[in-house]
Design an enzyme around this catalytic site. Structure first.
Site, PDB file in Angstrom:
ATOM      1  N   ARG A  91       0.769  -0.970  -0.401  1.00  0.00           N
ATOM      2  CA  ARG A  91       0.004  -0.345  -0.042  1.00  0.00           C
ATOM      3  C   ARG A  91       0.908   1.212  -0.194  1.00  0.00           C
ATOM      4  O   ARG A  91       2.049   1.191   0.151  1.00  0.00           O
ATOM      5  CB  ARG A  91      -0.612   0.365   1.022  1.00  0.00           C
ATOM      6  CG  ARG A  91      -2.018   1.159   1.343  1.00  0.00           C
ATOM      7  CD  ARG A  91      -2.504   0.878   2.845  1.00  0.00           C
ATOM      8  NE  ARG A  91      -3.482   2.328   3.055  1.00  0.00           N
ATOM      9  CZ  ARG A  91      -3.765   2.228   4.281  1.00  0.00           C
ATOM     10  NH1 ARG A  91      -3.414   2.083   5.035  1.00  0.00           N
ATOM     11  NH2 ARG A  91      -5.030   4.141   3.660  1.00  0.00           N
ATOM     12  N   HIS A  92       0.085   2.468  -0.923  1.00  0.00           N
ATOM     13  CA  HIS A  92       1.353   3.090  -0.759  1.00  0.00           C
ATOM     14  C   HIS A  92       1.324   4.223   0.496  1.00  0.00           C
ATOM     15  O   HIS A  92       1.337   3.161   1.134  1.00  0.00           O
ATOM     16  CB  HIS A  92       0.425   5.035  -1.746  1.00  0.00           C
ATOM     17  CG  HIS A  92      -0.492   5.121  -0.355  1.00  0.00           C
ATOM     18  ND1 HIS A  92      -1.507   5.677   0.504  1.00  0.00           N
ATOM     19  CD2 HIS A  92      -1.734   5.068  -0.595  1.00  0.00           C
ATOM     20  CE1 HIS A  92      -2.086   5.287   1.387  1.00  0.00           C
ATOM     21  NE2 HIS A  92      -3.247   4.782   0.047  1.00  0.00           N
ATOM     22  N   GLY A  93       2.476   5.019   0.781  1.00  0.00           N
ATOM     23  CA  GLY A  93       3.086   5.845   1.911  1.00  0.00           C
ATOM     24  C   GLY A  93       1.974   6.663   2.430  1.00  0.00           C
ATOM     25  O   GLY A  93       0.837   6.467   2.093  1.00  0.00           O
ATOM     26  N   GLU A  94       2.266   7.031   3.757  1.00  0.00           N
ATOM     27  CA  GLU A  94       0.738   7.589   4.593  1.00  0.00           C
ATOM     28  C   GLU A  94       0.680   9.128   3.661  1.00  0.00           C
ATOM     29  O   GLU A  94       1.743   9.415   3.345  1.00  0.00           O
ATOM     30  CB  GLU A  94       1.504   8.196   5.948  1.00  0.00           C
ATOM     31  CG  GLU A  94       0.649   9.093   6.687  1.00  0.00           C
ATOM     32  CD  GLU A  94       1.315   9.064   8.220  1.00  0.00           C
ATOM     33  OE1 GLU A  94       0.924   8.427   9.085  1.00  0.00           O
ATOM     34  OE2 GLU A  94       1.882  10.367   8.346  1.00  0.00           O
ATOM     35  N   ASN A 150      -4.812  10.397   5.732  1.00  0.00           N
ATOM     36  CA  ASN A 150      -5.201   9.139   6.511  1.00  0.00           C
ATOM     37  C   ASN A 150      -4.486   9.686   7.873  1.00  0.00           C
ATOM     38  O   ASN A 150      -5.262   8.778   9.091  1.00  0.00           O
ATOM     39  CB  ASN A 150      -3.383   7.560   6.241  1.00  0.00           C
ATOM     40  CG  ASN A 150      -3.663   7.499   4.884  1.00  0.00           C
ATOM     41  OD1 ASN A 150      -2.926   6.995   4.145  1.00  0.00           O
ATOM     42  ND2 ASN A 150      -4.735   6.997   4.640  1.00  0.00           N
ATOM     43  N   GLU A 188      -7.998   2.891  -6.410  1.00  0.00           N
ATOM     44  CA  GLU A 188      -9.031   2.612  -5.175  1.00  0.00           C
ATOM     45  C   GLU A 188      -9.641   3.287  -5.823  1.00  0.00           C
ATOM     46  O   GLU A 188     -10.458   3.478  -6.195  1.00  0.00           O
ATOM     47  CB  GLU A 188      -8.195   3.461  -3.778  1.00  0.00           C
ATOM     48  CG  GLU A 188      -8.550   3.635  -2.604  1.00  0.00           C
ATOM     49  CD  GLU A 188      -9.418   1.852  -1.836  1.00  0.00           C
ATOM     50  OE1 GLU A 188      -9.262   1.106  -2.955  1.00  0.00           O
ATOM     51  OE2 GLU A 188      -7.678   1.905  -1.179  1.00  0.00           O
ATOM     52  N   ASP A 219     -13.866   3.950  -5.415  1.00  0.00           N
ATOM     53  CA  ASP A 219     -14.152   5.442  -5.840  1.00  0.00           C
ATOM     54  C   ASP A 219     -15.819   5.447  -5.124  1.00  0.00           C
ATOM     55  O   ASP A 219     -16.784   4.655  -5.070  1.00  0.00           O
ATOM     56  CB  ASP A 219     -14.630   4.945  -7.306  1.00  0.00           C
ATOM     57  CG  ASP A 219     -15.347   6.923  -7.801  1.00  0.00           C
ATOM     58  OD1 ASP A 219     -15.535   7.678  -6.659  1.00  0.00           O
ATOM     59  OD2 ASP A 219     -15.443   7.242  -8.544  1.00  0.00           O
TER      60      ASP A 219
END
Length: 176
Positions: free
Chosen positions: A7-10, A14, A81, A83
């Site tokens: 998963r992408h970083g913060e 978030n 991601e 929608d």
């Protein structure tokens, strides 16, 4: 195929617990550090191809890893991601949002159904499994997409799919 998934970083969303699907927001400083730490963790893992969501937070994470690996990134729309429609940017504890989220065949108003996301992600996984049989593939995406990928390889109940949230820059490994 060996599949590595993160998963992408913060992001600021978030930290603020705001609903973030297709909202195209960048990593924050902590997210950049998380991605750099993940890139370091992966330094000895051979990666043949990197696929990324086209959304900025995932692309930034992928670029930090790709820079270390000296590999180009392939953006794939199927990895964006879900929608969340009218819920984008709202607090994550919104009761109406939680109600829709538990019902996978219900469309988020002006957004997608989870089942649509599952179809596009499963199609992506079927395709890369066929085209990258003997390769190590890294996918950089989003929490919801990590969940769907996990469900492709492991059975999950609706409750597990609803409640499991992979951490930013998690590191999952699958084989097919």
């Amino acid at each position: 195929m060996k599949l590595y998934v993160t998963r992408h970083g913060e992001t600021a969303y978030n930290v603020e617990n705001l609903i973030c699907g297709i909202s195209d927001i960048p990593l924050n400083k902590q997210g950049e550090k998380q991605a750099a730490k993940l890139a370091e963790k992966m330094k000895d893992i051979p990666i043949d191809v990197i696929f990324s969501s086209p959304l900025l937070r995932a692309k930034q994470t992928a670029m930090i890893i790709a820079e270390k690996k000296k590999i180009d990134i392939i953006e794939d729309q199927r990895l964006h991601e879900i929608d969340f429609g009218i819920f984008e940017g709202m607090p994550g504890k919104t009761a109406e949002f939680k109600k829709v989220k538990k019902n996978h065949a219900v469309r988020y108003p002006q957004g997608e159904k989870l089942f649509e996301v599952v179809q596009r992600v499963y199609n992506f996984l079927d395709e890369i499994s066929e085209n990258h049989k003997n390769q190590n593939v890294l996918v950089v995406c989003h929490g919801g997409i990590v969940r769907v990928i996990h469900s492709y390889f492991h059975d999950m109940t609706n409750e597990e799919l609803f409640t499991w949230l992979p951490e930013n820059c998690c590191f999952e490994v699958y084989e097919k």
